[in-house]
Design a protein around this motif. Structure first.
Motif, PDB file in Angstrom:
ATOM      1  N   UNK A   1     -16.481  25.519 -48.865  1.00  0.00           N
ATOM      2  CA  UNK A   1     -17.823  25.640 -48.297  1.00  0.00           C
ATOM      3  C   UNK A   1     -18.038  24.629 -47.170  1.00  0.00           C
ATOM      4  N   UNK A   2     -17.540  23.425 -47.373  1.00  0.00           N
ATOM      5  CA  UNK A   2     -17.672  22.391 -46.334  1.00  0.00           C
ATOM      6  C   UNK A   2     -16.937  22.794 -45.062  1.00  0.00           C
ATOM      7  N   UNK A   3     -15.813  23.493 -45.211  1.00  0.00           N
ATOM      8  CA  UNK A   3     -15.094  23.975 -44.027  1.00  0.00           C
ATOM      9  C   UNK A   3     -15.940  24.969 -43.232  1.00  0.00           C
ATOM     10  N   UNK A   4     -16.638  25.851 -43.941  1.00  0.00           N
ATOM     11  CA  UNK A   4     -17.494  26.825 -43.253  1.00  0.00           C
ATOM     12  C   UNK A   4     -18.690  26.141 -42.587  1.00  0.00           C
ATOM     13  N   UNK A   5     -19.232  25.121 -43.239  1.00  0.00           N
ATOM     14  CA  UNK A   5     -20.352  24.380 -42.645  1.00  0.00           C
ATOM     15  C   UNK A   5     -19.891  23.620 -41.411  1.00  0.00           C
ATOM     16  N   UNK A   6     -18.665  23.122 -41.450  1.00  0.00           N
ATOM     17  CA  UNK A   6     -18.100  22.456 -40.268  1.00  0.00           C
ATOM     18  C   UNK A   6     -18.002  23.434 -39.101  1.00  0.00           C
ATOM     19  N   UNK A   7     -17.580  24.658 -39.391  1.00  0.00           N
ATOM     20  CA  UNK A   7     -17.478  25.671 -38.328  1.00  0.00           C
ATOM     21  C   UNK A   7     -18.859  26.028 -37.781  1.00  0.00           C
ATOM     22  N   UNK A   8     -19.834  26.127 -38.659  1.00  0.00           N
ATOM     23  CA  UNK A   8     -21.199  26.434 -38.208  1.00  0.00           C
ATOM     24  C   UNK A   8     -21.708  25.327 -37.288  1.00  0.00           C
ATOM     25  N   UNK A   9     -21.466  24.096 -37.703  1.00  0.00           N
ATOM     26  CA  UNK A   9     -21.905  22.956 -36.881  1.00  0.00           C
ATOM     27  C   UNK A   9     -21.173  22.952 -35.528  1.00  0.00           C
ATOM     28  N   UNK A  10     -19.924  23.384 -35.538  1.00  0.00           N
ATOM     29  CA  UNK A  10     -19.129  23.385 -34.312  1.00  0.00           C
ATOM     30  C   UNK A  10     -19.575  24.485 -33.338  1.00  0.00           C
ATOM     31  N   UNK A  11     -19.862  25.673 -33.880  1.00  0.00           N
ATOM     32  CA  UNK A  11     -20.147  26.809 -33.012  1.00  0.00           C
ATOM     33  C   UNK A  11     -21.619  26.971 -32.655  1.00  0.00           C
TER      34      UNK A  11
END
Length: 291
Positions: free
Chosen positions: A166-176
């Motif tokens: 889940x943290x990986x997906x949140x990192x992607x959201x923050x990035x994009x």
């Protein structure tokens, strides 16, 4: 320590006169519900069993089954069931009046009559049964808790892995997510060049982009999610019933993800939002089985 609500425990009390076996099975439930299958004359023992189990288990649906096996060696007296023997004798005499039967009775024939011999067994006092039940049920409850703890540790490992995903997906959201503002700014410039004097473009674009950026800003939601993840890790290490607390955290995480999804304008981030929701749903399914 994380405990599952699924488990099984067995306990036995053995004496010279009897063997008392208690089995406890548990599945997930919102509250503590204990169902017993005891003889109706064991009401006092049933109340004792429920009170004792509530000291070991906080949540879950428990089924308790008891079996009392009296040892044959504990027979204290043997009686003949004379009314049954007399009835059998009369029936045989009536049959002899019709059919020419002259065979004498044998001991084997008499003993083969069901319930012809009554075995009086030693009576077990209620206090002795209560003591035996407490011993067997304590053993069963300890075995049940140990199994629930083993299953709980497996659930904790699964949840931590899901949390990392889940943290990986949140990192992607923050990035994009910042890309949406840049794309909106570029789109706005091209549109305004078509209809507005170039000298006024910069000022109006700045205002429009500022409004848009504020509307789609998800920094607060992302920060709250990070806080929820930290609470999740801490909660998994608590030595108490944590199922309800974890379920509440999942609801809060889902609320933040839904808010991010409604604000987000980036296609890349949208995919990560969908993945995050899928992971959260899997986590909630696992948490439903935690005490």
């Amino acid at each position: 320590m994380v405990r599952s609500m699924t488990g099984f425990g067995r306990g036995v009390t053995t004496t010279d006169d009897y063997q008392l076996t208690v089995e406890v099975r548990s599945v997930n439930h919102r509250f503590l519900e204990i169902q017993t299958k005891f003889p109706k004359e064991w009401l006092e023992i049933e109340l004792l069993a429920k009170k004792l189990l509530s000291q070991f288990v906080i949540r879950g649906k428990l089924d308790v089954v008891v079996n009392l096996k009296i040892n044959e060696q504990s027979v204290s007296n043997v009686q003949i069931n004379w009314p049954l023997i007399d009835a059998y004798k009369n029936a045989k005499e009536q049959l002899e009046n019709v059919l020419p039967l002259k065979e004498k009775w044998s001991m084997q024939e008499i003993f083969s009559i069901e319930n012809a011999i009554i075995y009086e067994k030693k009576e077990i006092s209620i206090e002795e049964l209560k003591s035996a039940m407490e011993h067997a049920l304590t053993e069963a409850a300890n075995n049940l808790v140990q199994m629930r703890e083993r299953e709980g540790q497996q659930l904790a490992s699964v949840l931590l892995q899901y949390k990392n995903d889940l943290e990986e997906q949140i990192h992607l959201i923050r990035k994009f997510s910042p890309n949406a503002v840049s794309k909106y700014r570029e789109k706005l410039i091209n549109r305004m060049k078509e209809i507005v004097d170039s000298n006024l473009i910069d000022e109006r674009i700045l205002a429009e982009v500022a409004i848009y950026a504020d509307r789609v800003d998800i920094s607060e939601e992302l920060d709250r999610l990070e806080s929820h993840f930290q609470q999740l890790t801490e909660t998994l290490n608590e030595d108490t019933s944590i199922g309800r607390k974890l379920d509440f955290l999942m609801q809060e995480c889902l609320r933040e993800i839904n808010t991010i999804g409604s604000k987000n304008q980036s296609s890349d981030a949208s995919f990560a939002v969908v993945q995050a929701k899928t992971i959260l749903e899997k986590m909630r399914e696992q948490i439903q089985n935690i005490e």
